[in-house]
Design a protein around this motif. Structure first.
Motif, mmCIF file in Angstrom:
data_model
loop_
_atom_site.group_PDB
_atom_site.id
_atom_site.type_symbol
_atom_site.label_atom_id
_atom_site.label_comp_id
_atom_site.label_asym_id
_atom_site.label_seq_id
_atom_site.Cartn_x
_atom_site.Cartn_y
_atom_site.Cartn_z
ATOM 1 N N PRO A 106 -19.298 -2.179 -3.124
ATOM 2 C CA PRO A 106 -18.726 -2.384 -1.785
ATOM 3 C C PRO A 106 -17.194 -2.373 -1.814
ATOM 4 C CG PRO A 106 -19.626 -4.425 -2.625
ATOM 5 C CD PRO A 106 -19.908 -3.391 -3.660
ATOM 6 N N LEU A 107 -16.615 -1.643 -0.865
ATOM 7 C CA LEU A 107 -15.143 -1.581 -0.800
ATOM 8 C C LEU A 107 -14.655 -2.611 0.210
ATOM 9 C CD1 LEU A 107 -14.557 2.277 -0.802
ATOM 10 C CD2 LEU A 107 -14.368 0.683 -2.709
ATOM 11 N N ILE A 108 -13.529 -3.242 -0.102
ATOM 12 C CA ILE A 108 -13.011 -4.301 0.774
ATOM 13 C C ILE A 108 -11.552 -4.018 1.099
ATOM 14 C CG2 ILE A 108 -12.599 -6.788 0.937
ATOM 15 C CD1 ILE A 108 -14.951 -6.844 -1.236
ATOM 16 N N ASN A 109 -11.198 -4.302 2.365
ATOM 17 C CA ASN A 109 -9.844 -4.010 2.834
ATOM 18 C C ASN A 109 -8.879 -5.120 2.414
ATOM 19 O OD1 ASN A 109 -8.125 -2.334 4.148
ATOM 20 N ND2 ASN A 109 -8.424 -3.287 6.156
ATOM 21 N N VAL A 110 -8.152 -4.934 1.327
ATOM 22 C CA VAL A 110 -7.228 -5.979 0.832
ATOM 23 C C VAL A 110 -5.944 -5.351 0.289
ATOM 24 C CG1 VAL A 110 -8.968 -7.682 0.189
ATOM 25 C CG2 VAL A 110 -8.345 -5.908 -1.428
ATOM 26 N N ASP A 111 -4.975 -6.231 0.034
ATOM 27 C CA ASP A 111 -3.773 -5.797 -0.676
ATOM 28 C C ASP A 111 -4.101 -5.931 -2.167
ATOM 29 O OD1 ASP A 111 -1.354 -5.877 -2.088
ATOM 30 O OD2 ASP A 111 -0.243 -6.450 -0.287
ATOM 31 N N SER A 112 -4.409 -4.814 -2.823
ATOM 32 C CA SER A 112 -4.973 -4.872 -4.178
ATOM 33 C C SER A 112 -4.013 -5.547 -5.166
ATOM 34 C CB SER A 112 -5.336 -3.472 -4.653
ATOM 35 O OG SER A 112 -4.201 -2.657 -4.583
ATOM 36 N N GLU A 113 -2.695 -5.359 -4.959
ATOM 37 C CA GLU A 113 -1.729 -5.930 -5.895
ATOM 38 C C GLU A 113 -1.759 -7.469 -5.826
ATOM 39 O OE1 GLU A 113 2.110 -4.082 -5.420
ATOM 40 O OE2 GLU A 113 2.973 -5.657 -6.681
ATOM 41 N N CYS B 265 -22.568 -12.097 -0.153
ATOM 42 C CA CYS B 265 -23.633 -12.640 0.691
ATOM 43 C C CYS B 265 -23.347 -12.162 2.106
ATOM 44 C CB CYS B 265 -23.622 -14.160 0.602
ATOM 45 S SG CYS B 265 -24.799 -14.908 1.713
ATOM 46 N N GLU B 266 -24.168 -11.244 2.608
ATOM 47 C CA GLU B 266 -23.959 -10.601 3.919
ATOM 48 C C GLU B 266 -22.513 -10.106 4.020
ATOM 49 O OE1 GLU B 266 -25.432 -13.156 6.966
ATOM 50 O OE2 GLU B 266 -27.490 -12.925 6.248
ATOM 51 N N GLN B 267 -21.708 -10.723 4.905
ATOM 52 C CA GLN B 267 -20.347 -10.207 5.078
ATOM 53 C C GLN B 267 -19.305 -11.003 4.290
ATOM 54 O OE1 GLN B 267 -19.467 -7.299 6.869
ATOM 55 N NE2 GLN B 267 -21.664 -7.116 6.629
ATOM 56 N N GLU B 268 -19.743 -11.782 3.304
ATOM 57 C CA GLU B 268 -18.780 -12.609 2.561
ATOM 58 C C GLU B 268 -18.804 -12.286 1.076
ATOM 59 O OE1 GLU B 268 -18.347 -16.621 5.226
ATOM 60 O OE2 GLU B 268 -19.517 -16.689 3.384
ATOM 61 N N ILE B 269 -17.599 -12.267 0.498
ATOM 62 C CA ILE B 269 -17.472 -12.019 -0.939
ATOM 63 C C ILE B 269 -16.920 -13.297 -1.565
ATOM 64 C CG2 ILE B 269 -16.238 -10.632 -2.688
ATOM 65 C CD1 ILE B 269 -17.787 -8.749 -1.041
ATOM 66 N N LYS C 15 -4.663 -16.912 2.338
ATOM 67 C CA LYS C 15 -4.334 -17.113 3.761
ATOM 68 C C LYS C 15 -3.961 -15.780 4.417
ATOM 69 C CE LYS C 15 -1.452 -19.852 6.744
ATOM 70 N NZ LYS C 15 -0.080 -20.266 6.800
ATOM 71 N N LEU C 16 -3.207 -14.999 3.674
ATOM 72 C CA LEU C 16 -2.783 -13.686 4.190
ATOM 73 C C LEU C 16 -3.977 -12.776 4.485
ATOM 74 C CD1 LEU C 16 -0.007 -12.214 4.496
ATOM 75 C CD2 LEU C 16 -0.506 -11.116 2.334
ATOM 76 N N HIS C 17 -5.071 -12.998 3.734
ATOM 77 C CA HIS C 17 -6.272 -12.171 3.936
ATOM 78 C C HIS C 17 -7.324 -12.892 4.777
ATOM 79 C CE1 HIS C 17 -4.492 -10.089 0.461
ATOM 80 N NE2 HIS C 17 -5.162 -9.037 0.891
ATOM 81 N N ASP C 18 -6.911 -13.991 5.446
ATOM 82 C CA ASP C 18 -7.843 -14.836 6.209
ATOM 83 C C ASP C 18 -8.979 -15.340 5.323
ATOM 84 O OD1 ASP C 18 -6.442 -14.487 8.561
ATOM 85 O OD2 ASP C 18 -7.498 -12.614 9.008
ATOM 86 N N GLY C 19 -8.677 -15.540 4.071
ATOM 87 C CA GLY C 19 -9.698 -16.024 3.145
ATOM 88 C C GLY C 19 -9.489 -17.496 2.820
ATOM 89 N N THR D 64 -14.254 -25.298 -11.593
ATOM 90 C CA THR D 64 -14.522 -23.953 -11.068
ATOM 91 C C THR D 64 -13.573 -23.696 -9.905
ATOM 92 O OG1 THR D 64 -16.839 -24.226 -11.658
ATOM 93 C CG2 THR D 64 -16.310 -22.407 -10.176
ATOM 94 N N PHE D 65 -12.980 -22.524 -9.924
ATOM 95 C CA PHE D 65 -12.051 -22.133 -8.849
ATOM 96 C C PHE D 65 -12.700 -21.018 -8.043
ATOM 97 C CE2 PHE D 65 -8.093 -24.412 -9.598
ATOM 98 C CZ PHE D 65 -8.422 -25.053 -10.791
ATOM 99 N N TYR D 66 -12.623 -21.153 -6.698
ATOM 100 C CA TYR D 66 -13.304 -20.205 -5.815
ATOM 101 C C TYR D 66 -12.302 -19.462 -4.942
ATOM 102 C CZ TYR D 66 -17.333 -23.191 -6.857
ATOM 103 O OH TYR D 66 -18.300 -23.919 -7.484
ATOM 104 N N PHE D 67 -12.710 -18.239 -4.583
ATOM 105 C CA PHE D 67 -11.947 -17.460 -3.584
ATOM 106 C C PHE D 67 -12.972 -16.763 -2.700
ATOM 107 C CE2 PHE D 67 -10.089 -13.064 -2.791
ATOM 108 C CZ PHE D 67 -9.401 -13.450 -1.654
ATOM 109 N N LYS D 68 -12.938 -17.093 -1.400
ATOM 110 C CA LYS D 68 -13.918 -16.508 -0.473
ATOM 111 C C LYS D 68 -13.199 -15.610 0.536
ATOM 112 C CE LYS D 68 -16.521 -18.916 2.511
ATOM 113 N NZ LYS D 68 -17.450 -19.965 2.831
#
Ligand code: ADP
Length: 482
Positions: free
Chosen positions: A366-373, A403-407, A454-458, A472-476
């Protein structure tokens, strides 16, 4: 219109208030005057009718069939009428308009006012009213009344013309009174309205004055909040909230600059101190190599700190996501893992990657719209910390889940863990917890992760592992790229 825009709000509101007030007053008084005039006119006509009956009753027909007319009739039984009896002109006419009899005072232009339409109305309804104006401008009311004289074959019509001076006078007095009182009320309402508007707008004047006085040095000051629960109170409270936010952000900027300069100063002071000690005496080869090693370490931490500061400044100032692109997150993660594999193997920490729950059912990526850097920096910081804060011979598990629309990306280590209550604080800028003395660092790594999320609304968060070992560190992230 432009003229009104140039006036102060106070004056504009006053004029508006006076205009509306005057309009309502004028409409009300006009209706009152109109109604009063109608009643007076009806009353006047009723009196004129009664007078016509009295006059008709006093008329007589002599033995030759001539109408006998008593000139004294004009001063009838001392009854009160709203017109002057001395100036009433009485005429008896036949249907052709021929004068059969008239009072002594009857003058030329009041002789015969019978025309076809009047005659038609009189014969149909028994009486008809009309108005006329004398040569000198005096207004008269005229009644034509069908005489019930039986002895004469052709019907006779009694015509009475009376001046309306007293009624007109009363009306004109009333009109003058209304105009005068409206003028006085307008003048009073201008003064009172202006005063009231001034009082009502006083809080705005005070708020403006106080806002003008507020500068960076007195950002803690607040504008006065009026007691009344109205729009001005809302305005004052909104300005105070704005000042509060500005104050907080100034404080955090100040703290940031202080922390940044402190962090920059420490390695520089160390470098300077070591240089001075080194210069003071002749040193052996071994000492020289130790010195250079220490210099390199300090310079490394300076470079890292400067890089972190630059990344933070970049993330803080991004206004639009112009550098977003459809990215294969697993590739970014693998790149960072390979960059850190050397550090991990140095410490004998194994990095385990698990993408089982990440790929689509057909096995595609799955491709995701992010700032890859920036997302790369976030992964780097998470994994670097996991290695840094772990003991040798431990594992770091890196997992990507969809999970559905969440990574969700998880980085789990078996290291020193997080002290209870510190889970949120460790994401603050320059916060280093207990690791201050044990490991090198600036306290900016997790703050950068938080800003990138925050910049990615995550979202980013951390938790202690259930077995009590490590964290454990999470990023959603919402998968907006579909
Ligand atoms: P730095 O690592 O430079 O101190 P970070 O912002 O990356 O700064 O981390 C802030 C603090 O959070 C660290 O000083 C440490 O106390 C704590 N921390 C970060 N990662 C971990 C981890 N994997 N395990 C335990 N504590 C951690």
């Amino acid at each position: 219109m432009n003229f009104f825009k140039k006036l102060s709000l106070k004056l504009r509101l006053t004029l508006l208030f006076v205009f509306l007030f005057t309009l309502l007053l004028a409409i009300f008084n006009y209706s009152l005057y109109h109604e009063y005039s109608k009643i007076r006119s009806t009353e006047f006509d009723a009196n004129l009718y009664n007078y016509a009956i009295d006059v008709a009753e006093s008329l007589d027909i002599d033995s030759y069939g001539e109408v006998e007319f008593d000139p004294g009739i004009i001063k009838l039984n001392e009854k009160m009428f709203p017109f002057s009896l001395g100036k009433s002109f009485i005429t008896v006419l036949d249907v052709n308009g021929k004068i059969v009899a008239h009072s002594q005072n009857t003058i030329g232009d009041t002789n015969n006012l019978l025309n076809e339409s009047v005659l038609f109305r009189v014969l149909k309804k028994g009486a008809s009213y009309s108005d006329m104006q004398g040569l000198d401008g005096t207004r008269f009311r005229v009644i034509h009344y069908l005489l019930p004289v039986l002895k004469i074959d052709s019907p006779l019509i009694l015509q009475i013309v009376v001046p309306t001076i007293s009624m007109d006078q009363t009306k004109s007095n009333l009109k003058q009174f209304i105009i005068m009182s409206i003028s006085i009320i307008i003048l009073l309402s201008i003064f009172i309205g202006y005063g009231f508007m001034g009082r009502a707008l006083l809080p705005i004047v005070e708020i403006t004055k106080k806002t003008n006085q507020i500068e960076v040095k007195n950002l803690k000051d607040r504008v006065p909040v009026p007691m009344s629960k109205d729009e001005i109170r809302n305005l004052a409270m909104t300005i105070n909230h704005l000042l509060e936010r500005l104050d907080l952000s100034f404080e955090s900027q100040e703290r940031f600059v202080q922390n940044a300069s402190h962090q920059l100063k420490t390695p520089l002071a160390i470098i300077k101190g070591e240089l001075e000690i080194f210069r003071s005496d002749k040193r052996s080869e071994l000492e020289l190599s130790r010195f250079l090693e220490s210099m390199a370490q300090e310079i490394d931490s300076l470079v890292k700190l400067t890089n972190d500061l630059l990344i933070l400044a970049r993330v803080d100032n991004v206004e639009n996501h112009s550098s977003l692109s459809m990215t294969a997150i697993d590739e970014v993660l693998l790149t960072q893992v390979s960059r850190l594999s050397k550090l991990a193997s140095k410490k004998n920490v194994s990095l385990n990657i698990n993408f089982d729950e990440f790929y689509l059912n057909d096995g595609s990526n799955p491709l995701i719209n992010v700032d890859s850097e920036l997302i790369g920096v976030l992964f780097f910081n998470y994994i670097e910390n996991a290695i840094k804060y772990s003991e040798a011979e431990t594992c770091v598990d890196i997992k990507a889940k969809r999970c559905e629309q969440e990574i969700t990306i998880e980085v789990k280590d078996q290291g020193m863990g997080i002290r209870p209550g510190q889970e949120e604080k460790i994401f603050d800028r320059f916060y280093r917890g207990d690791s201050n003395h044990r490991t090198q660092g600036s306290g900016l790594g997790l703050a950068i992760c938080k800003a990138v999320a925050k910049l990615h609304d995550g979202e980013v968060w951390a938790s202690r592992n259930i077995d009590g070992v490590g964290a454990t560190f999470y990023f959603k992230l919402k998968n907006k790229g579909g």
